[in-house]
Motif scaffolding. Structure first.
Motif, PDB file in Angstrom:
ATOM      1  N   GLN A 132       0.830  -1.205   0.000  1.00 52.73           N
ATOM      2  CA  GLN A 132       0.000   0.000   0.000  1.00 52.73           C
ATOM      3  C   GLN A 132       0.867   1.258   0.000  1.00 52.73           C
ATOM      4  OE1 GLN A 132      -2.939  -0.039   3.122  1.00 52.73           O
ATOM      5  NE2 GLN A 132      -3.579   2.072   2.762  1.00 52.73           N
ATOM      6  N   ALA A 133       1.931   1.258   0.800  1.00 52.10           N
ATOM      7  CA  ALA A 133       2.794   2.438   0.910  1.00 52.10           C
ATOM      8  C   ALA A 133       3.700   2.606  -0.297  1.00 52.10           C
ATOM      9  CB  ALA A 133       3.629   2.339   2.182  1.00 52.10           C
ATOM     10  N   ALA A 134       3.930   1.524  -1.049  1.00 46.48           N
ATOM     11  CA  ALA A 134       4.877   1.565  -2.169  1.00 46.48           C
ATOM     12  C   ALA A 134       4.410   2.427  -3.332  1.00 46.48           C
ATOM     13  CB  ALA A 134       5.173   0.149  -2.649  1.00 46.48           C
ATOM     14  N   THR A 135       3.176   2.918  -3.283  1.00 45.29           N
ATOM     15  CA  THR A 135       2.745   3.883  -4.310  1.00 45.29           C
ATOM     16  C   THR A 135       3.559   5.171  -4.196  1.00 45.29           C
ATOM     17  OG1 THR A 135       1.010   4.656  -2.823  1.00 45.29           O
ATOM     18  CG2 THR A 135       0.393   2.983  -4.450  1.00 45.29           C
ATOM     19  N   GLY A 136       4.137   5.420  -3.012  1.00 43.13           N
ATOM     20  CA  GLY A 136       4.948   6.621  -2.813  1.00 43.13           C
ATOM     21  C   GLY A 136       6.437   6.363  -2.911  1.00 43.13           C
ATOM     22  N   GLY A 137       6.831   5.206  -3.425  1.00 46.19           N
ATOM     23  CA  GLY A 137       8.246   4.857  -3.554  1.00 46.19           C
ATOM     24  C   GLY A 137       8.471   3.420  -3.128  1.00 46.19           C
ATOM     25  N   VAL A 138       9.727   3.004  -3.084  1.00 36.64           N
ATOM     26  CA  VAL A 138      10.063   1.633  -2.699  1.00 36.64           C
ATOM     27  C   VAL A 138       9.745   1.415  -1.224  1.00 36.64           C
ATOM     28  CG1 VAL A 138      11.985   0.022  -2.339  1.00 36.64           C
ATOM     29  CG2 VAL A 138      11.847   1.361  -4.446  1.00 36.64           C
ATOM     30  N   CYS A 139       9.082   0.312  -0.918  1.00 36.09           N
ATOM     31  CA  CYS A 139       8.836  -0.079   0.478  1.00 36.09           C
ATOM     32  C   CYS A 139       8.667  -1.591   0.518  1.00 36.09           C
ATOM     33  CB  CYS A 139       7.595   0.622   1.035  1.00 36.09           C
ATOM     34  SG  CYS A 139       7.342   0.337   2.807  1.00 36.09           S
ATOM     35  N   GLN A 140       9.493  -2.277   1.294  1.00 38.53           N
ATOM     36  CA  GLN A 140       9.434  -3.737   1.344  1.00 38.53           C
ATOM     37  C   GLN A 140       9.966  -4.239   2.670  1.00 38.53           C
ATOM     38  OE1 GLN A 140      12.500  -3.642  -1.952  1.00 38.53           O
ATOM     39  NE2 GLN A 140      13.120  -5.601  -1.017  1.00 38.53           N
ATOM     40  N   ILE A 141       9.658  -5.487   2.978  1.00 40.50           N
ATOM     41  CA  ILE A 141      10.216  -6.116   4.177  1.00 40.50           C
ATOM     42  C   ILE A 141      11.692  -6.408   3.932  1.00 40.50           C
ATOM     43  CG2 ILE A 141      10.161  -8.148   5.655  1.00 40.50           C
ATOM     44  CD1 ILE A 141       7.140  -8.280   5.192  1.00 40.50           C
ATOM     45  N   ALA A 142      12.528  -5.935   4.864  1.00 39.53           N
ATOM     46  CA  ALA A 142      13.972  -6.169   4.771  1.00 39.53           C
ATOM     47  C   ALA A 142      14.390  -7.355   5.626  1.00 39.53           C
ATOM     48  CB  ALA A 142      14.729  -4.918   5.209  1.00 39.53           C
ATOM     49  N   ASN A 143      13.925  -7.376   6.889  1.00 39.91           N
ATOM     50  CA  ASN A 143      14.281  -8.445   7.827  1.00 39.91           C
ATOM     51  C   ASN A 143      13.020  -8.960   8.500  1.00 39.91           C
ATOM     52  OD1 ASN A 143      16.931  -7.576   7.349  1.00 39.91           O
ATOM     53  ND2 ASN A 143      17.061  -6.456   9.266  1.00 39.91           N
ATOM     54  N   ASP A 144      12.771 -10.252   8.389  1.00 37.30           N
ATOM     55  CA  ASP A 144      11.738 -10.893   9.186  1.00 37.30           C
ATOM     56  C   ASP A 144      12.470 -11.570  10.341  1.00 37.30           C
ATOM     57  OD1 ASP A 144       9.666 -12.269  10.305  1.00 37.30           O
ATOM     58  OD2 ASP A 144       9.288 -13.581   8.599  1.00 37.30           O
ATOM     59  N   ASN A 145      12.594 -10.829  11.457  1.00 40.17           N
ATOM     60  CA  ASN A 145      13.442 -11.282  12.559  1.00 40.17           C
ATOM     61  C   ASN A 145      12.745 -12.244  13.504  1.00 40.17           C
ATOM     62  OD1 ASN A 145      15.763  -9.905  11.797  1.00 40.17           O
ATOM     63  ND2 ASN A 145      15.119  -8.025  12.808  1.00 40.17           N
ATOM     64  N   GLY A 146      11.432 -12.382  13.370  1.00 41.96           N
ATOM     65  CA  GLY A 146      10.700 -13.258  14.268  1.00 41.96           C
ATOM     66  C   GLY A 146      10.374 -12.569  15.579  1.00 41.96           C
ATOM     67  N   GLY A 147       9.586 -13.256  16.407  1.00 37.01           N
ATOM     68  CA  GLY A 147       9.197 -12.676  17.679  1.00 37.01           C
ATOM     69  C   GLY A 147       8.377 -11.411  17.520  1.00 37.01           C
TER      70      GLY A 147
END
Length: 314
Positions: free
Chosen positions: A151-166
């Motif tokens: 949803q936010a990526a309409t304003g530029g790049v936005c993605q999950i970088a780290n799925d750290n858990g917890g």
């Protein structure tokens, strides 16, 4: 009842890291000297004496963390530990993959230090300061954060970088898009959405020039298959072929560090103990939060080394 060795990533650095190892073990001193020589300056002096802001620079923190991890490994090996005899897998968080691969014999210490210096400089140079951002989203599921990023990526790049858990997921990308995603996460019920004090949007599509730099660097370095499989960040599955590993290391620059899935993979494949090799205890804490059947043990002091050898070697 298998064992894996894990290797920490950026954020685990601290002034003084590795000094106690160097003071107590010739094998550790030799690693720090080799890293200093390969980089052409006294990184060890920055590690032990600071200032903190200089150590925290990406181009310093990455080889410094690797140096401490490999110093621990060399001390363990000098006292009788053979990695391939006692450990089933290695894994590392982001730059920690390079530490893991050095420990498993894929890269030499000197080449690993130079690769991480190139990686750090290339990541820093990929995006002008102030144009990228990262944020930690606490308390939402992966699928919810993924939808928020879309949803936010309409304003530029936005993605999950780290799925750290917890319940901790780090997002990365263009500053405005990440800020919008953080606000959306709060609206969706996140416990916290914290903008992180980082110098670049790591593990995002904005890092493509850094990925290109690493493709060139990895193509020109000597590499061997690791003595035990690497559970790769971008796959959350084991891989042993050196050329395939190099390809995945390039993908990792712009891709997601799937740490939660990595620990879940360990748990599903009879790995019951994760030894965290090097500075800090971040991965040990994450392991406990991700899967209670997996125990985490950190090794970064002489006392830790003695205790681990008693357990590992009996």
């Amino acid at each position: 009842m298998a064992i894996a060795f894990t290797f920490p990533g950026q954020g685990s650095q601290s002034v003084g890291m590795g000094k106690e190892l160097a003071d107590n073990f010739a094998e550790a001193r030799a690693v720090f000297e080799e890293v200093d020589d390969s980089l052409g300056h006294k990184l060890s002096d920055i590690m032990w004496n600071g200032p903190e802001e200089t150590l925290t620079l990406t181009a310093n923190a990455q080889p410094a963390l690797m140096a401490v991890s490999v110093a621990v490994m060399r001390v363990l090996e000098a006292r009788g530990l053979k990695l391939a005899d006692k450990v089933s897998y290695v894994a590392g968080h982001s730059l920690g993959e390079y530490s893991a691969l050095c420990a498993a014999g894929t890269f030499s210490v000197s080449d690993t230090a130079r690769l991480l210096r190139i990686r750090g400089n290339a990541m820093q140079a990929a995006v002008p300061v102030g144009e990228g951002a990262m944020a930690a989203i606490i308390g939402l599921e992966h699928c919810d954060v993924d939808a928020i990023c879309s949803q936010a990526a309409t304003g530029g790049v936005c993605q999950i970088a780290n799925d750290n858990g917890g319940g901790q997921i780090v997002i990365s990308g263009s500053k405005a898009a990440v800020e919008q995603a953080a606000a959306l996460a709060t609206e969706k019920g996140a416990k916290r959405a914290i903008m992180l004090p980082v110098s670049a949007p790591f593990h995002s599509a904005l890092m493509v020039s850094a990925a290109d730099a690493m493709r060139d660097a990895l193509a020109s370095v000597q590499k061997q298959s690791p003595c035990v499989p690497l559970v790769a960040n971008v796959l959350a599955a084991p891989v042993s072929d050196a050329d395939e590993i190099a390809k995945l290391l390039v993908e990792q620059v712009t891709g997601q560090v799937r740490w939660r899935e990595t620990v879940e993979w360990f748990a599903a494949n009879n790995v019951t103990t994760l030894y965290e090799i090097g500075s800090g205890k971040v991965l040990t804490g994450l392991a406990r939060r991700i899967d209670k059947t997996v125990s985490g043990i950190s090794i970064n002091t002489p006392a830790d080394i003695d205790a681990a050898l008693q357990t590992l070697l009996g």
